[in-house]
Design a protein around this motif. Sequence first.
Motif, short mmCIF file in Angstrom:
data_model
loop_
_atom_site.label_atom_id
_atom_site.label_comp_id
_atom_site.label_asym_id
_atom_site.label_seq_id
_atom_site.Cartn_x
_atom_site.Cartn_y
_atom_site.Cartn_z
N ALA A 25 -28.63 15.02 -1.19
CA ALA A 25 -28.85 14.59 0.19
C ALA A 25 -30.09 13.70 0.28
O ALA A 25 -30.10 12.69 0.99
N TRP A 26 -31.15 14.06 -0.45
CA TRP A 26 -32.40 13.29 -0.42
C TRP A 26 -32.22 11.91 -1.03
O TRP A 26 -32.78 10.92 -0.54
N SER A 27 -31.43 11.82 -2.09
CA SER A 27 -31.25 10.53 -2.77
C SER A 27 -30.15 9.68 -2.15
O SER A 27 -29.92 8.56 -2.59
N GLY A 28 -29.44 10.21 -1.17
CA GLY A 28 -28.42 9.42 -0.49
C GLY A 28 -27.05 9.46 -1.14
O GLY A 28 -26.17 8.69 -0.77
N GLN A 29 -26.84 10.34 -2.10
CA GLN A 29 -25.55 10.41 -2.78
C GLN A 29 -24.47 11.08 -1.92
O GLN A 29 -23.28 10.94 -2.20
N LEU A 30 -24.89 11.79 -0.88
CA LEU A 30 -23.89 12.45 -0.02
C LEU A 30 -23.16 11.47 0.88
O LEU A 30 -22.24 11.85 1.60
N SER A 31 -23.54 10.21 0.86
CA SER A 31 -22.80 9.21 1.62
C SER A 31 -21.55 8.74 0.88
O SER A 31 -20.71 8.08 1.47
N GLU A 32 -21.43 9.11 -0.39
CA GLU A 32 -20.25 8.75 -1.18
C GLU A 32 -19.13 9.74 -0.89
O GLU A 32 -19.34 10.95 -0.89
N PRO A 33 -17.92 9.24 -0.65
CA PRO A 33 -16.81 10.14 -0.26
C PRO A 33 -16.42 11.13 -1.35
O PRO A 33 -16.07 12.27 -1.04
N ASP A 34 -16.49 10.73 -2.62
CA ASP A 34 -16.08 11.65 -3.68
C ASP A 34 -17.05 12.83 -3.81
O ASP A 34 -16.64 13.95 -4.08
N VAL A 35 -18.33 12.59 -3.58
CA VAL A 35 -19.32 13.66 -3.66
C VAL A 35 -19.12 14.64 -2.50
O VAL A 35 -19.15 15.86 -2.68
N ILE A 36 -18.88 14.10 -1.31
CA ILE A 36 -18.64 14.96 -0.15
C ILE A 36 -17.38 15.79 -0.36
O ILE A 36 -17.35 16.99 -0.07
N LEU A 37 -16.33 15.16 -0.89
CA LEU A 37 -15.08 15.88 -1.13
C LEU A 37 -15.28 17.01 -2.15
O LEU A 37 -14.77 18.12 -1.96
N ARG A 38 -16.05 16.75 -3.20
CA ARG A 38 -16.31 17.82 -4.19
C ARG A 38 -17.07 18.97 -3.57
O ARG A 38 -16.80 20.14 -3.87
N TRP A 39 -18.04 18.69 -2.71
CA TRP A 39 -18.80 19.77 -2.06
C TRP A 39 -17.92 20.56 -1.10
O TRP A 39 -18.05 21.79 -0.99
N LEU A 40 -17.01 19.89 -0.41
CA LEU A 40 -16.10 20.59 0.50
C LEU A 40 -15.13 21.48 -0.29
O LEU A 40 -14.84 22.61 0.12
N ILE A 41 -14.64 20.98 -1.41
CA ILE A 41 -13.76 21.79 -2.26
C ILE A 41 -14.54 22.99 -2.82
O ILE A 41 -14.03 24.11 -2.87
N ALA A 42 -15.79 22.77 -3.22
CA ALA A 42 -16.61 23.87 -3.73
C ALA A 42 -16.84 24.92 -2.66
O ALA A 42 -16.79 26.13 -2.93
N LEU A 43 -17.06 24.48 -1.43
CA LEU A 43 -17.24 25.42 -0.32
C LEU A 43 -15.96 26.23 -0.09
O LEU A 43 -16.01 27.44 0.13
N ALA A 44 -14.81 25.56 -0.16
CA ALA A 44 -13.53 26.26 0.01
C ALA A 44 -13.29 27.27 -1.13
O ALA A 44 -12.81 28.38 -0.88
#
Length: 157
Positions: A25-44
């Motif tokens: 989040a600090w480095s701005g990588q959470l703006s990439e869709p694939d990173v967000i999708l991986r975190w959502l899958i990990a949460l699920a």
Amino acid sequence: MLRRSVVGLGALLGGFHLWLLGNQAWSGQLSEPDVILRWLIALALGAGLVAIKRRGGSLFGRQAVAMWVLAAVLHGPALGNHADGFATPALPEAVATVAQAAAAITAVGLALLALFALAAWPAHTGSGLLLPAAPVATGALSALRTSGVFSRPPPRS
């Protein structure tokens, strides 16, 4: 003691993933869709494991193992992102390292299982052969093994 160790390792793993999320989040990588999708899958997947545990299931049962395999597959792109050949190991080397670690852990586990099986194995076969009550063999397991033959109780006075 084993439960505390597992809880401690789980807390360390959770803390690492929180640090990783904060770093991304600090480095701005959470703006990439694939990173967000991986975190959502990990949460699920995490929610699925919590649901299995709350239903009374084991975290090593069939459904949970499917979740763990999906979590392992989820980590594949993270290994591939940094595979430039010099800074971090490439994906084949990482797979070989994980396979060697799994083989070593399996070997240690099987050795411990064999040690406990030998310690719990009765010394007599039940064929009428009586063995002495004191262990004859000397070694690490001799104190744990008994022949199953005990002396008779004292006579009544």
